[in-house]
Structures are given as C-alpha cells and as structure tokens.
Scaffold this active site. Structure first.
Site, PDB file in Angstrom:
ATOM      1  N   THR A 116       0.810  -1.219   0.000  1.00 27.21           N
ATOM      2  CA  THR A 116       0.000   0.000   0.000  1.00 27.21           C
ATOM      3  C   THR A 116       0.848   1.276   0.000  1.00 27.21           C
ATOM      4  OG1 THR A 116      -0.174   0.035   2.415  1.00 27.21           O
ATOM      5  CG2 THR A 116      -1.852  -1.196   1.220  1.00 27.21           C
ATOM      6  N   ASP A 117       0.183   2.382  -0.361  1.00 27.04           N
ATOM      7  CA  ASP A 117       0.841   3.680  -0.330  1.00 27.04           C
ATOM      8  C   ASP A 117       0.470   4.403   0.966  1.00 27.04           C
ATOM      9  OD1 ASP A 117      -1.736   4.694  -0.676  1.00 27.04           O
ATOM     10  OD2 ASP A 117      -1.431   5.206  -2.777  1.00 27.04           O
ATOM     11  N   PHE A 118       0.806   5.656   1.061  1.00 24.65           N
ATOM     12  CA  PHE A 118       0.580   6.421   2.287  1.00 24.65           C
ATOM     13  C   PHE A 118      -0.902   6.515   2.666  1.00 24.65           C
ATOM     14  CE2 PHE A 118       0.087   9.413  -1.124  1.00 24.65           C
ATOM     15  CZ  PHE A 118      -0.949  10.235  -0.703  1.00 24.65           C
ATOM     16  N   SER A 119      -1.801   6.328   1.687  1.00 21.90           N
ATOM     17  CA  SER A 119      -3.232   6.444   1.975  1.00 21.90           C
ATOM     18  C   SER A 119      -3.872   5.123   2.391  1.00 21.90           C
ATOM     19  CB  SER A 119      -3.971   6.988   0.745  1.00 21.90           C
ATOM     20  OG  SER A 119      -4.032   5.998  -0.267  1.00 21.90           O
ATOM     21  N   ALA A 132      -4.153   2.564   0.282  1.00 25.98           N
ATOM     22  CA  ALA A 132      -4.596   1.881  -0.938  1.00 25.98           C
ATOM     23  C   ALA A 132      -3.396   1.198  -1.592  1.00 25.98           C
ATOM     24  CB  ALA A 132      -5.217   2.887  -1.906  1.00 25.98           C
TER      25      ALA A 132
END
Length: 146
Positions: free
Chosen positions: A29-32, A34
C-alpha cells in the site's frame, strides 16, 4: 489441459480462465492505505506466469533450456477502485488472442466480485530479444483457453 497447481500456490483454472488469489499486505500500500498502482502490474504478472504454468510451461525452464520466453510489448490498465490492506483479491487471466509469436491476455483484479482493475497485455515470444514462433503445443494450449 495440463495443470501444475498441486502446490496450492499457483491458483486454479476455472474453465478457460485462471484465477490467482492473494492477500494485500501493508507493504503493498501507499501512504493512503490503498494498493500502490504499480503493484497491480506485479499481481497481473503473477497471473500471466501462473496461467502458463497451469498449461505446463515454466518461464524459468523455457529460459534455461532454449533461451526463449515472453516479454510484455504493450499493456493497458484501467484503475477503477482501490484495494486496501488485508483485502483478498482475485487476479483472473484469460486468453484474448493467440498468434504465431504473440499472445494477448485479458486480466482483472476483483474483490468479492467487484472489479478493481482491468488490463490487457500483449506479450511477444522472443529468443535472444527477437520475436520467434512460440512452441506449437503452447500455442495450441493457449488457443484452447480462448
């Protein structure tokens, strides 16, 4: 069709489609929270590898024995909805078109029946970086999955 799915890791054939199930981890996942967009390409590569394995071909063995294999020539991807950590997704791969030296595969990533990502990969069969005819048995097995 010859399926080499006994290890439980390679997914399953469902008629003319191959389905690979995997869980999304924090590292995906990324920082959000997702799934990072490029990771879908990795998941789809796994699906393409496993459909070949399911019909009796192995990328590594092809390379080690005859120095041949597939390379992605073109890929289109449509990102519709995000997957998130701990989701279980299914990567479905099917043959869209088979030619003498290329293969077009359709792919989707779904979660509980909801389509998250779709893609179409045009793969060239090469030897020493140049297109060559894929083995007849491979072409026939892929044509049977259409």
């Amino acid at each position: 069709m010859t399926a080499n799915l006994d290890d439980g890791l390679g997914g399953r054939l469902e008629g003319v489609r191959h389905v690979l199930t995997l869980r999304i981890y924090y590292e995906d996942t990324d920082f959000s929270g997702a799934v990072y967009h490029a990771n879908y390409l990795r998941y789809m590569e796994r699906g393409r590898t496993e459909i070949l394995r399911a019909i009796g071909f192995d990328h590594r063995k092809l390379w080690e024995t005859v120095r041949e294999g597939f390379v992605v020539r073109r890929m289109t991807v449509d990102y519709l909805r995000p997957a998130r950590m701990d989701d279980v997704v299914a990567i479905t791969t099917w043959v869209h078109d088979v030619k003498q030296a290329s293969l077009t595969l359709g792919q989707s990533v779904t979660r509980d029946g909801e389509t998250l990502v779709t893609g179409l990969a045009v793969c060239a069969y090469v030897r020493e970086g140049r297109p060559v005819r894929m083995p007849e048995r491979m072409r026939k097995e892929m044509a049977r999955t259409e």
